[in-house]
Scaffold this motif. Structure first.
Motif, PDB file in Angstrom:
ATOM      1  N   ALA A  71      35.037 -22.103 -16.470  1.00 36.86           N
ATOM      2  CA  ALA A  71      35.900 -21.829 -15.317  1.00 36.86           C
ATOM      3  C   ALA A  71      37.346 -22.220 -15.605  1.00 36.86           C
ATOM      4  O   ALA A  71      38.289 -21.483 -15.277  1.00 36.86           O
ATOM      5  N   GLU A  72      37.535 -23.370 -16.246  1.00 32.89           N
ATOM      6  CA  GLU A  72      38.881 -23.817 -16.593  1.00 32.89           C
ATOM      7  C   GLU A  72      39.550 -22.850 -17.554  1.00 32.89           C
ATOM      8  O   GLU A  72      40.723 -22.486 -17.392  1.00 32.89           O
ATOM      9  N   LYS A  74      38.884 -19.675 -18.063  1.00 31.63           N
ATOM     10  CA  LYS A  74      39.173 -18.402 -17.390  1.00 31.63           C
ATOM     11  C   LYS A  74      40.438 -18.512 -16.547  1.00 31.63           C
ATOM     12  O   LYS A  74      41.244 -17.584 -16.490  1.00 31.63           O
ATOM     13  N   ALA A  75      40.595 -19.648 -15.860  1.00 26.28           N
ATOM     14  CA  ALA A  75      41.783 -19.842 -15.032  1.00 26.28           C
ATOM     15  C   ALA A  75      43.036 -19.835 -15.892  1.00 26.28           C
ATOM     16  O   ALA A  75      44.075 -19.295 -15.492  1.00 26.28           O
ATOM     17  N   ARG A  76      42.943 -20.448 -17.077  1.00 26.55           N
ATOM     18  CA  ARG A  76      44.113 -20.487 -17.966  1.00 26.55           C
ATOM     19  C   ARG A  76      44.515 -19.087 -18.415  1.00 26.55           C
ATOM     20  O   ARG A  76      45.697 -18.722 -18.386  1.00 26.55           O
ATOM     21  N   ALA A  78      43.703 -16.245 -16.999  1.00 31.77           N
ATOM     22  CA  ALA A  78      44.105 -15.449 -15.832  1.00 31.77           C
ATOM     23  C   ALA A  78      45.554 -15.734 -15.483  1.00 31.77           C
ATOM     24  O   ALA A  78      46.301 -14.842 -15.078  1.00 31.77           O
ATOM     25  N   GLY A  79      45.972 -16.994 -15.636  1.00 28.85           N
ATOM     26  CA  GLY A  79      47.356 -17.347 -15.379  1.00 28.85           C
ATOM     27  C   GLY A  79      48.305 -16.597 -16.287  1.00 28.85           C
ATOM     28  O   GLY A  79      49.367 -16.134 -15.861  1.00 28.85           O
ATOM     29  N   THR A  82      48.299 -12.785 -15.058  1.00 28.72           N
ATOM     30  CA  THR A  82      48.914 -12.458 -13.782  1.00 28.72           C
ATOM     31  C   THR A  82      50.386 -12.822 -13.735  1.00 28.72           C
ATOM     32  O   THR A  82      51.153 -12.234 -12.998  1.00 28.72           O
ATOM     33  N   ASP A 243      54.121 -20.767  -8.727  1.00 31.13           N
ATOM     34  CA  ASP A 243      54.038 -22.215  -8.682  1.00 31.13           C
ATOM     35  C   ASP A 243      55.267 -22.778  -7.976  1.00 31.13           C
ATOM     36  O   ASP A 243      56.368 -22.222  -8.032  1.00 31.13           O
TER      37      ASP A 243
END
Length: 281
Positions: A71-72, A74-76, A78-79, A82, A243
């Protein structure tokens, strides 16, 4: 700037992948064997020379015995995807889709602030000025020429200027008034449009004169949507920054530039001088 930041993010992701590998007690060669990948791929991912797919991340975490890290990871990634949106990918079918995105963001925003350094903001462009911009972009980026539909979408987006529940605040550096994207009649009509916009109660248009003392010189254009999103256009990408630190930084840039702007009749006179220099058309 965008390329450097994107690469830094990719390198940070690679460092995290390397950390997962070493925590598992694996060499790069051993991990590659487990994954049935070339060792060169492991090396490229660890050093940030290649952007991993979601499948790559899942496989890496499982091979390192740490599926909870998926999950971590994937978030990286995805950042990265996007935040930095390449024009090549966004304009693969032409400009209309990106204009539709602009319509959606404007509809969801009460206060839109835009800074432009070398061109008139899209929300204030005449159809012919917009047509020249889209034609030039399509030629430069070698993308499909859906100019007519893109112009119609841009004009439709401008309907929001007449929504009493919305506010638009534009800052234009004076060179944007002089930069010609098309024939003189198109430029003249565009300047006439800007002078007319000054009277709209939903719009505040500030011009930063060339001779103004600047607390900070404008380096590029950007757009702030409420206090939730900043969009910055570069040659090859758009940055979508959400952010809090980035939004605050661009708000400070806005505030410092606004200190040098003129409004109302002063802005109209400045636009009028540039318009008069074009001569009668």
């Amino acid at each position: 700037m965008s390329g450097t930041d994107f690469q830094s993010g990719r390198e940070a992701l690679g460092a995290r992948l390397r950390e997962l590998r070493t925590e598992a007690g694996l060499t790069g060669k051993e991990l590659a064997q487990r994954l049935r990948w070339p060792a060169s791929k492991v090396s490229r991912l660890q050093t940030g020379r290649q952007t991993p797919s979601v499948g790559d991340l899942e496989a890496w975490a499982h091979a390192a015995g740490q599926p909870e890290a998926i999950a971590e990871l994937k978030a990286r990634v995805a950042g990265l995807e996007t935040t930095y949106r390449s024009w090549r990918r966004q304009l693969v079918a032409g400009h209309r889709a990106r204009q539709e995105q602009g319509i959606a963001e404007t509809a969801a925003t009460r206060l839109t602030r835009g800074v432009e350094v070398v061109r008139v903001p899209g929300l204030l462009q005449t159809p012919e000025y917009a047509r020249n911009v889209f034609e030039q972009n399509a030629e430069f980026r070698q993308t499909p020429r859906d100019v007519d539909t893109a112009v119609r979408a841009r004009v439709r987006r401008q309907e929001a200027l007449y929504d009493p529940d919305k506010t638009f605040h534009f800052l234009l550096y004076e060179p944007a008034l002089h930069a010609r994207t098309g024939p003189v009649p198109v430029q003249a009509a565009q300047l006439d449009r800007l002078m007319g916009v000054v009277g709209l109660d939903t719009v505040r248009l500030g011009i930063v004169p060339l001779g103004a003392r600047l607390r900070r010189a404008p380096s590029h254009g950007f757009w702030i949507y409420d206090r939730r999103l900043v969009i910055v256009e570069t040659v090859n990408t758009e940055m979508w920054l959400e952010d809090e630190a980035s939004v605050r930084l661009y708000e400070r840039s806005w505030e410092w530039l606004e200190q040098s702007a003129v409004y109302g009749r002063q802005a109209q006179r400045l636009i009028g001088r540039v318009r008069a220099a074009l001569g009668a058309v």
